[in-house]
Design a protein around this motif. Structure first.
Motif, PDB file in Angstrom:
ATOM      1  N   ILE A  41       0.732   4.422  -2.622  1.00 23.06           N
ATOM      2  CA  ILE A  41       0.271   5.758  -2.226  1.00 23.06           C
ATOM      3  C   ILE A  41       1.042   6.845  -2.961  1.00 23.06           C
ATOM      4  CG2 ILE A  41       0.331   7.411  -0.305  1.00 23.06           C
ATOM      5  CD1 ILE A  41      -0.283   5.017   1.555  1.00 23.06           C
ATOM      6  N   GLN A  42       2.375   6.686  -3.045  1.00 23.73           N
ATOM      7  CA  GLN A  42       3.210   7.771  -3.554  1.00 23.73           C
ATOM      8  C   GLN A  42       3.051   8.005  -5.065  1.00 23.73           C
ATOM      9  OE1 GLN A  42       6.137   7.004  -5.542  1.00 23.73           O
ATOM     10  NE2 GLN A  42       5.275   4.935  -5.582  1.00 23.73           N
ATOM     11  N   TYR A  85      11.635   1.424   2.374  1.00 27.92           N
ATOM     12  CA  TYR A  85      10.708   2.554   2.232  1.00 27.92           C
ATOM     13  C   TYR A  85      11.382   3.750   1.558  1.00 27.92           C
ATOM     14  CZ  TYR A  85       7.508  -0.161   5.015  1.00 27.92           C
ATOM     15  OH  TYR A  85       6.668  -1.166   5.432  1.00 27.92           O
ATOM     16  N   LEU A  86      12.681   3.936   1.856  1.00 31.04           N
ATOM     17  CA  LEU A  86      13.407   5.049   1.231  1.00 31.04           C
ATOM     18  C   LEU A  86      13.532   4.836  -0.283  1.00 31.04           C
ATOM     19  CD1 LEU A  86      15.044   7.675   1.765  1.00 31.04           C
ATOM     20  CD2 LEU A  86      17.082   6.248   1.851  1.00 31.04           C
ATOM     21  N   PHE A  98      14.191   0.471   6.801  1.00 32.68           N
ATOM     22  CA  PHE A  98      14.171   1.859   6.335  1.00 32.68           C
ATOM     23  C   PHE A  98      14.529   1.964   4.854  1.00 32.68           C
ATOM     24  CE2 PHE A  98      15.832   6.201   5.955  1.00 32.68           C
ATOM     25  CZ  PHE A  98      14.819   6.917   6.572  1.00 32.68           C
ATOM     26  N   LEU A 128      11.563   3.733  -2.282  1.00 31.49           N
ATOM     27  CA  LEU A 128      10.351   4.071  -3.043  1.00 31.49           C
ATOM     28  C   LEU A 128      10.509   5.428  -3.729  1.00 31.49           C
ATOM     29  CD1 LEU A 128       7.564   3.062  -0.458  1.00 31.49           C
ATOM     30  CD2 LEU A 128       8.440   1.698  -2.356  1.00 31.49           C
ATOM     31  N   ILE A 129      11.297   6.316  -3.118  1.00 32.80           N
ATOM     32  CA  ILE A 129      11.440   7.673  -3.700  1.00 32.80           C
ATOM     33  C   ILE A 129      12.199   7.622  -5.028  1.00 32.80           C
ATOM     34  CG2 ILE A 129      12.346  10.007  -3.343  1.00 32.80           C
ATOM     35  CD1 ILE A 129      11.796   9.661  -0.352  1.00 32.80           C
ATOM     36  N   VAL A 134       0.843  -1.204   0.000  1.00 36.50           N
ATOM     37  CA  VAL A 134       0.000   0.000   0.000  1.00 36.50           C
ATOM     38  C   VAL A 134       0.880   1.257   0.000  1.00 36.50           C
ATOM     39  CG1 VAL A 134      -1.698   1.319   1.352  1.00 36.50           C
ATOM     40  CG2 VAL A 134      -1.954  -1.159   1.084  1.00 36.50           C
ATOM     41  N   TYR A 135       1.967   1.248   0.822  1.00 36.21           N
ATOM     42  CA  TYR A 135       2.873   2.402   0.862  1.00 36.21           C
ATOM     43  C   TYR A 135       3.521   2.615  -0.498  1.00 36.21           C
ATOM     44  CZ  TYR A 135       2.413   1.461   5.829  1.00 36.21           C
ATOM     45  OH  TYR A 135       1.903   1.219   7.071  1.00 36.21           O
ATOM     46  N   THR A 144       8.793   7.350  -7.221  1.00 36.70           N
ATOM     47  CA  THR A 144       8.410   8.763  -7.302  1.00 36.70           C
ATOM     48  C   THR A 144       9.180   9.442  -8.432  1.00 36.70           C
ATOM     49  OG1 THR A 144       8.000   8.740  -4.926  1.00 36.70           O
ATOM     50  CG2 THR A 144       8.161  10.890  -5.979  1.00 36.70           C
TER      51      THR A 144
END
Lengths: 88, 548
Positions: free
Chosen positions: B87-88, B244-245, B241, B247-248, B83-84, B252
């Protein structure tokens, strides 16, 4: 360096930061695990907070982004118009 | 445990819904095609699309089959971390508009590759176009797999036949319609897929006992206690961490490098309309994305509590399976039509981008004196060729359709986003830096992916397959090379005298809307040094073991 240019740079950096915050709140919850598992709107915080930020808060930020960058365009156009009058 | 076979009981209903929607799409495409007076109109819809239509179109290029099928499949496998990841994606159009959408529109560019050609020269643009075509084919591939799976369930035919029939129908439609067709159709498709996804989901929630069925995107908290009892680890963040990092840079920035998203900004009637469309995009995107999470949530709950066995190869079909279990057959047929619309709108955008790149960014630069008619024919052939290629690759698909799409995002983030971002905002960026950065980081991304040289992989598991580990290394690498090589070569007169770099600098002021030129604007070497230092830090961080 005129203020419109500085504003352009500032808006780009600030809105980039705000957009990234809206879309990547998962990072906050993984960096600070103590924030997890607090119930918000009936869901665990690490689930619902990023979802709400990724939609509703993002919409508000994007609305401001559209308004301010449109105003900035107008400001640059006014500066350009002033410049062409000076040249004439 | 024996897995159930999921097919539509009454294929005739599905055929009627899908057939009717296709007739409608073709009619819009045909009518729009008549409105295209030149090849430029064909690619940019005459730059006349209004903000709500364009906002719907922007959202629909994102509401791909991945949203309908791939996402829910991976929520079933990964649960909440996916889901995370999703979202981005809503950041893409606002970031594109903020960083380069409006400058490129002022410039009159069709694609980011067009900008690269004007800013960095022909050679650099050829390098980026090759990567872009690979990206678009991989992206379209995921959609083709989804289309095949829908047709497979719809008609009960085998995957390969479903792929060829569905793929041919879609490629034919895109080739006929051009961007006019895709823009107006995309708006209609967004409404169709939104309704087809959200309304039946409400009925599924009601049948499952949820009291918030009237607003599926957010009102299902009453199902949370039952979910925690059935699947206690559903809300666990699971990963470290770095996951999740990454993902940018991967998704993104990856989305910022995708040409078919930027194209929606360029089709707006004016810049204010493009920004208005961006607000509508976040609204429409949010509704469907949040509903997707609800669908994934329902799918996980269904799998854990119903006792029905879903084969891993059928995970992509969870949306259709839930509808087949909880809703009447005609609703499932309607959902299938929505899923086809979702695939269609994204494949259209992918193929249009391939066509625009081959016709406008390669052929038109090699043979600039070709007639408008010839250019349109080349465009048709490029679109059809891109579609055929993705169909052929889809004959041997990965486990989950969304994997190839996500890997393509990473490659876009590595090869295109840094070039365009710094190209628009930093005058010292030059063609030597851009070519080196794009080639080295793009090839590194391909090498460290688990598909080509399994012994040279950064990280492992699904995050390596979807390109997250590769992007965390290669996106900063691209920024580092672009800034350092540019700053070094800017000091070598023998290299800089080979082209008119002053013209590149003037272009930057012009696309930001300035009528006059100032050497001081967008020209900070300190900014370059900071970007290089931060990028180097992240390159090192990416290759350090652990953290995933």
């Amino acid at each position: 360096m005129n203020s419109a240019y500085k504003k352009e740079i500032r808006y780009t950096l600030v809105f980039s930061a705000l957009l990234l915050i809206c879309g990547h709140l998962g990072l906050l919850f993984v960096a600070f695990p103590g924030l997890q598992n607090k119930m918000v709107m009936g869901f665990p915080s690490q689930y619902i907070v990023p979802i709400v930020f990724g939609w509703l808060v993002l919409m508000v930020v994007v609305g401001f982004q559209a308004k301010l960058t449109n105003d900035l365009d107008d400001e640059i156009e006014e500066l350009n118009a002033g410049l062409s009058e000076t040249v004439e | 445990m024996e897995h159930e076979k999921w097919v539509l009981e009454d294929p005739m209903l599905g055929m009627i819904f899908v057939g009717a929607s296709f007739v409608f799409f073709y009619l819009i495409g045909w009518y729009s095609q008549k409105a295209a007076k030149s090849s430029t109109d064909y690619w940019t819809a005459g730059r006349s699309i209004g903000s709500i239509t364009n906002g719907l179109g922007m959202a629909s290029s994102y509401m791909s089959l991945a949203t309908f099928m791939g996402v829910t499949a991976l929520i079933l496998k990964l649960k909440v971390p996916f889901v995370y990841m999703w979202i981005q994606f809503a950041l893409s159009i606002p970031l594109i508009t903020l960083w380069y959408g409006t400058p490129l529109r002022r410039m009159g560019a069709f694609t980011p590759a067009h900008f690269v050609r004007e800013r960095y020269g022909l050679r650099t643009s050829y390098v980026t176009v090759v990567f872009m075509i690979l990206i678009m084919v991989m992206y379209a591939l995921g959609q083709m797999i989804g289309v095949a799976k829908v047709f497979e369930m719809l008609f009960g035919i085998n995957y390969n036949l479903a792929l060829i029939c569905g793929g041919a129908l879609i490629v034919g439609y895109v080739t006929i319609g051009g961007m006019y067709g895709t823009s107006y159709n995309a708006a209609f498709q967004m409404i169709l897929m939104g309704v087809a996804f959200v309304v039946p989901l409400g009925a599924i929630m009601k049948a499952m006992g949820g009291t918030g069925w009237y607003f599926p995107p957010l009102l299902y908290s009453d199902m949370v206690p039952a979910m925690l009892e059935a699947v206690p680890d559903f809300f666990d963040m699971k990963y470290g961490f770095k996951w999740y990092l990454s993902l940018i840079p991967c998704f993104t920035l990856g989305a910022m490098g995708l040409p078919h998203l930027g194209m929606r900004v360029y089709t707006s009637s004016n810049l204010k309309s493009a920004r208005g469309a961006m607000v509508w995009f976040t609204f429409f995107c949010g509704i469907v994305f949040c509903s997707t999470y609800t669908m994934g949530f329902s799918g996980v709950y269904f799998q854990a509590t119903s006792g029905s066995a879903i084969a891993p190869t059928d995970f992509d079909k969870i949306t259709l399976i839930l509808n087949s279990v909880y809703n009447p057959a005609w609703v499932l047929a309607f959902v299938i039509a929505g899923a086809i619309a979702a695939g269609l709108s994204t494949i259209s955008a992918n193929l249009m981008a391939i066509g625009a790149m081959i016709a406008q960014d390669i052929i038109a630069t090699i043979k600039p004196d070709l007639s408008d008619k010839t250019m349109k024919v080349i465009g048709y052939l490029a679109i059809a060729g891109g579609g055929a290629t993705s169909i052929l690759i889809a004959l041997n698909p990965p486990d989950f359709l969304v994997v190839s799409i996500l890997w393509a995002f990473g490659l876009a983030g590595v090869t295109m986003a840094p070039l365009v971002m710094l190209g628009v905002w930093w005058k010292p960026a030059n063609r030597y830096g851009a070519t080196t950065a794009c080639l080295v980081s793009g090839l590194t991304y391909i090498v460290v992916a688990p598909y080509f040289f399994p012994s040279i992989v950064v990280g492992g598991g699904l995050e390596a397959k979807v390109g997250m580990t590769g992007s965390l290394l290669c996106v900063p690498l691209c920024f580092f090379l672009l800034t350092t090589v540019s700053m070094i070569t800017n000091k070598i007169p023998a290299l800089m005298n080979r082209f008119d770099y002053q013209k590149d600098h003037v272009l930057i002021d012009k696309i930001h809307g300035w009528a006059d030129y100032s050497e001081e604007r967008y020209n900070s070497n300190t900014a370059g040094i900071i970007i290089a230092a931060v990028s180097l830090f992240f390159c090192i961080y990416a290759v350090l073991p652990g953290g995933w």
